[in-house]
Write a protein that holds these residues in place. Structure first.
Motif, short mmCIF file in Angstrom:
data_model
loop_
_atom_site.label_atom_id
_atom_site.label_comp_id
_atom_site.label_asym_id
_atom_site.label_seq_id
_atom_site.Cartn_x
_atom_site.Cartn_y
_atom_site.Cartn_z
N HIS A 48 55.29 24.35 6.92
CA HIS A 48 53.85 24.06 6.73
C HIS A 48 53.94 22.94 5.85
O HIS A 48 54.79 22.88 4.82
CB HIS A 48 53.16 25.22 6.05
CG HIS A 48 52.52 26.20 7.17
ND1 HIS A 48 51.78 26.16 8.27
CD2 HIS A 48 52.76 27.65 6.87
CE1 HIS A 48 51.64 27.05 8.79
NE2 HIS A 48 52.26 28.13 8.14
N HIS A 119 49.11 31.93 -1.97
CA HIS A 119 49.07 30.90 -0.77
C HIS A 119 48.37 29.72 -1.26
O HIS A 119 47.96 29.49 -2.28
CB HIS A 119 48.18 31.43 0.59
CG HIS A 119 48.64 31.11 1.60
ND1 HIS A 119 48.45 29.96 2.40
CD2 HIS A 119 49.60 31.86 2.44
CE1 HIS A 119 49.08 30.10 3.44
NE2 HIS A 119 49.90 31.01 3.80
N ILE A 121 46.33 27.66 0.03
CA ILE A 121 44.98 27.63 0.20
C ILE A 121 44.36 27.56 -1.32
O ILE A 121 43.27 27.29 -1.25
CB ILE A 121 44.41 28.50 1.37
CG1 ILE A 121 44.71 29.83 1.09
CG2 ILE A 121 44.87 27.86 2.63
CD1 ILE A 121 43.66 30.45 0.25
N LYS A 154 47.54 21.62 3.24
CA LYS A 154 48.36 22.22 4.61
C LYS A 154 47.76 21.30 5.65
O LYS A 154 46.69 20.51 5.63
CB LYS A 154 47.45 23.57 4.63
CG LYS A 154 48.29 24.62 5.73
CD LYS A 154 47.61 25.88 5.81
CE LYS A 154 48.48 26.83 6.87
NZ LYS A 154 47.80 28.05 7.00
N THR A 258 38.63 24.97 10.73
CA THR A 258 39.24 26.13 10.47
C THR A 258 38.98 27.19 11.59
O THR A 258 39.89 27.77 12.06
CB THR A 258 39.04 26.59 8.88
OG1 THR A 258 39.27 25.78 8.11
CG2 THR A 258 39.56 27.96 8.62
N ARG A 262 41.58 28.81 14.27
CA ARG A 262 41.78 30.36 14.32
C ARG A 262 41.37 31.03 15.51
O ARG A 262 42.20 32.11 16.06
CB ARG A 262 41.14 31.09 13.12
CG ARG A 262 41.53 30.47 11.68
CD ARG A 262 40.81 31.11 10.43
NE ARG A 262 40.44 32.61 10.62
CZ ARG A 262 39.53 33.24 9.89
NH1 ARG A 262 38.97 32.41 9.12
NH2 ARG A 262 39.55 34.66 9.99
N SER A 265 43.65 30.55 18.64
CA SER A 265 45.04 30.89 18.53
C SER A 265 45.33 32.26 19.12
O SER A 265 44.31 33.02 19.42
CB SER A 265 45.45 31.18 16.95
OG SER A 265 46.64 32.02 16.96
N TYR A 270 44.84 35.94 13.16
CA TYR A 270 43.85 34.70 12.43
C TYR A 270 42.55 35.12 12.97
O TYR A 270 41.47 34.49 12.18
CB TYR A 270 44.29 33.43 13.25
CG TYR A 270 45.58 32.98 12.92
CD1 TYR A 270 46.42 33.18 11.75
CD2 TYR A 270 46.63 32.31 14.15
CE1 TYR A 270 47.56 32.76 11.56
CE2 TYR A 270 47.68 31.71 13.65
CZ TYR A 270 48.28 31.95 12.64
OH TYR A 270 49.42 31.35 12.22
N TRP A 275 43.58 39.25 5.09
CA TRP A 275 44.32 38.23 4.57
C TRP A 275 43.57 36.82 3.93
O TRP A 275 42.62 37.43 3.51
CB TRP A 275 45.49 37.54 5.64
CG TRP A 275 46.41 38.63 6.22
CD1 TRP A 275 46.22 40.17 6.01
CD2 TRP A 275 47.56 38.42 7.00
NE1 TRP A 275 47.30 40.88 6.74
CE2 TRP A 275 47.93 39.93 7.38
CE3 TRP A 275 48.22 37.38 7.57
CZ2 TRP A 275 49.10 40.09 8.04
CZ3 TRP A 275 49.13 37.70 8.30
CH2 TRP A 275 49.70 38.91 8.75
N HIS A 276 44.24 35.97 3.88
CA HIS A 276 43.66 34.92 2.97
C HIS A 276 43.00 33.54 3.84
O HIS A 276 42.36 32.76 3.22
CB HIS A 276 44.78 34.03 2.33
CG HIS A 276 45.88 33.37 3.29
ND1 HIS A 276 46.82 34.31 4.02
CD2 HIS A 276 46.13 32.17 3.74
CE1 HIS A 276 47.44 33.57 4.83
NE2 HIS A 276 47.09 32.18 4.64
N TYR A 277 42.88 33.79 5.25
CA TYR A 277 42.55 32.72 6.03
C TYR A 277 41.17 32.44 5.87
O TYR A 277 40.72 31.24 6.19
CB TYR A 277 42.54 33.05 7.58
CG TYR A 277 43.97 33.48 7.80
CD1 TYR A 277 44.86 32.34 7.74
CD2 TYR A 277 44.69 34.62 8.20
CE1 TYR A 277 46.41 32.37 8.16
CE2 TYR A 277 45.94 34.60 8.50
CZ TYR A 277 46.86 33.70 8.40
OH TYR A 277 48.11 33.88 8.74
N SER A 278 40.14 33.39 5.42
CA SER A 278 38.77 32.88 5.09
C SER A 278 38.32 32.37 3.70
O SER A 278 37.45 31.91 3.55
CB SER A 278 37.91 34.17 5.59
OG SER A 278 38.02 34.61 6.89
#
Length: 437
Positions: A48, A119, A121, A154, A258, A262, A265, A270, A275-278
């Protein structure tokens, strides 16, 4: 406190804390960001593109511990609440502004990111918040300047920069033709930069000369695969945070890049709310709510204006209620404030591994060794025989047999085991003289 307590009790949620510590440790010593956890000699920029993490290197050099990363992330999230609360207070008044600030600070996306340890982000969240605050304040140049560094957080965030820049161009079209031009120019440059990072920059650092995550795009059943999970994510994103009112604001379009990558994918991790994606979406929906409420004041629908006036308090109440089932609920328990006896015993065991040693480890010990050892992910040493193997020994299998499976030509003996952990030490290969004895 949640993430630090989790670390002290050897309960980290993911291997990312170890990965980012290896990268930041390398930056702190002015070396290339090689992350052996991803494979011996792997340059993380080939995985990344997140050079922004180097900003933590000076602090890490003074305080070389994973806790530095966890506290740094918490500080970045806390800073992001400033522009959200400030904008809300300016447009809606201090009471409603405070309510939105509370709702944002306790939002499920931020809490999930905290529980994920660390992370990159974490840097994106305040940048997006400050940028969108500037959009609401019609400070077009500031909005673009706050958004621009996202390209170093990122690789996919270049598209978010383009979305913010186009938003600036649209909203400034009547007041500032120059800002429109700048917005279009920044959007074009951000899109081109994102393309270059995906196709040139990352492959240049990648040993396979490619971007590894292309394989996660598409495939499966297409965008409708897991549609129930995706719809649930959208509901969580808009209903408890904004009562769906954010749908009235163009700022919500900043979330589209974003959500798009996601949801297209093939990797189901995702799609959901874990997790941290939001986390990067939380300042978007919060400030979209502020914008929508400002717009709703001019609505001819009395019921809509009344509904909007109650949303800030309702959002804060929803955030507080949901917190009972989210990571911050742990603060009501004793564990975050103490180190359990089991964790103390395990930490002493890991402390027997000398600094500078090569260690193969699984999730439990991983981040407790990266500050002082060369650490590999279990089963991925690529021919390197480490001096030690450290395992969170949850499985019933014999650790000696397991070590033999990992390294058939080496011999390991148990150095010690305690607190659910076991450490094995490589034994010297017998020489000719030893063989004759």
């Amino acid at each position: 406190m949640v993430s630090v307590g989790r670390y002290r009790n050897l309960s980290t949620m993911s291997w990312d804390l170890g990965i980012f510590e290896q990268a930041i440790r390398a930056y702190a010593h002015l070396r290339a960001p090689v992350v052996d956890i991803k494979g011996p000699g792997t340059n993380i920029l080939g995985d990344h593109f997140s050079p922004v993490t180097a900003l933590l290197a000076p602090v890490y050099r003074l305080l070389p511990t994973p806790v530095t990363l966890l506290v740094g992330q918490a500080a970045l999230f806390a800073v992001s609440a400033i522009p959200v609360t400030r904008a809300a207070s300016r447009f809606l008044g201090p009471k409603r502004g405070l309510a939105i600030g509370v709702a944002y600070g306790l939002s499920w996306g931020v809490q999930r990111a905290v529980a994920f340890d660390f992370h990159e982000i974490a840097f994106a969240v305040p940048l997006i918040a400050f940028s969108l605050e500037a959009v609401l304040m019609r400070r077009w140049r500031a909005a673009l300047l706050w958004a621009a560094p996202l390209v170093f957080v990122k690789e996919d965030l270049g598209l978010t920069v383009a979305a913010i820049a186009l938003l600036v161009a649209v909203r400034a079209r009547r007041a500032s033709p120059r800002a429109v031009g700048w917005g279009i120019a920044v959007a074009a440059m951000a899109a081109v930069w994102a393309l270059l990072v995906f196709t040139v920059v990352i492959p240049a650092f990648n040993t396979s000369d490619t971007y590894d995550y292309w394989t996660k795009v598409g495939g499966g059943g297409g965008p409708f695969d897991g549609i129930d999970t995706k719809l649930r994510t959208l509901v969580w994103l808009l209903l408890p945070t904004t009562g769906l009112l954010a749908l009235r604001s163009p700022l919500l379009l900043v979330a589209v890049p974003t959500l798009t990558w996601r949801f297209v994918s093939a990797d189901e991790h995702y799609w959901g709310t874990d997790w941290h994606y939001s986390a990067v979406l939380m300042p978007v929906v919060a400030l979209a709510l502020v914008d929508a409420m400002e717009r709703t004041r001019r609505s001819r629908r009395t019921w809509l204006r009344s509904y909007a006036r109650h949303i800030p308090v309702a959002s804060a109440a929803a955030a507080l209620a949901l917190t009972t089932s989210l990571p911050l609920a742990a603060l009501a328990e004793p564990d975050p404030y103490r180190t359990t006896p089991q964790a103390e015993v395990a930490a002493k065991l890991l402390g027997r591994i000398p600094s500078g040693a090569t260690v193969e480890a699984n999730l439990g010990p991983l981040a407790h060794l990266t500050a002082r050892c060369r650490v590999f992910w279990v089963g991925d040493t690529q021919g390197i025989t480490p001096e030690y193997i450290a395992l969170q020994n949850r499985a019933t299998r014999d650790p000696i047999i397991y070590a033999g499976q990992l390294h058939p030509r080496a011999t390991y003996k148990v150095l010690d085991q305690a607190g659910g952990y076991v450490v094995l030490k490589l034994q010297p290969t017998p020489g000719p003289a030893d063989a004759r004895k």
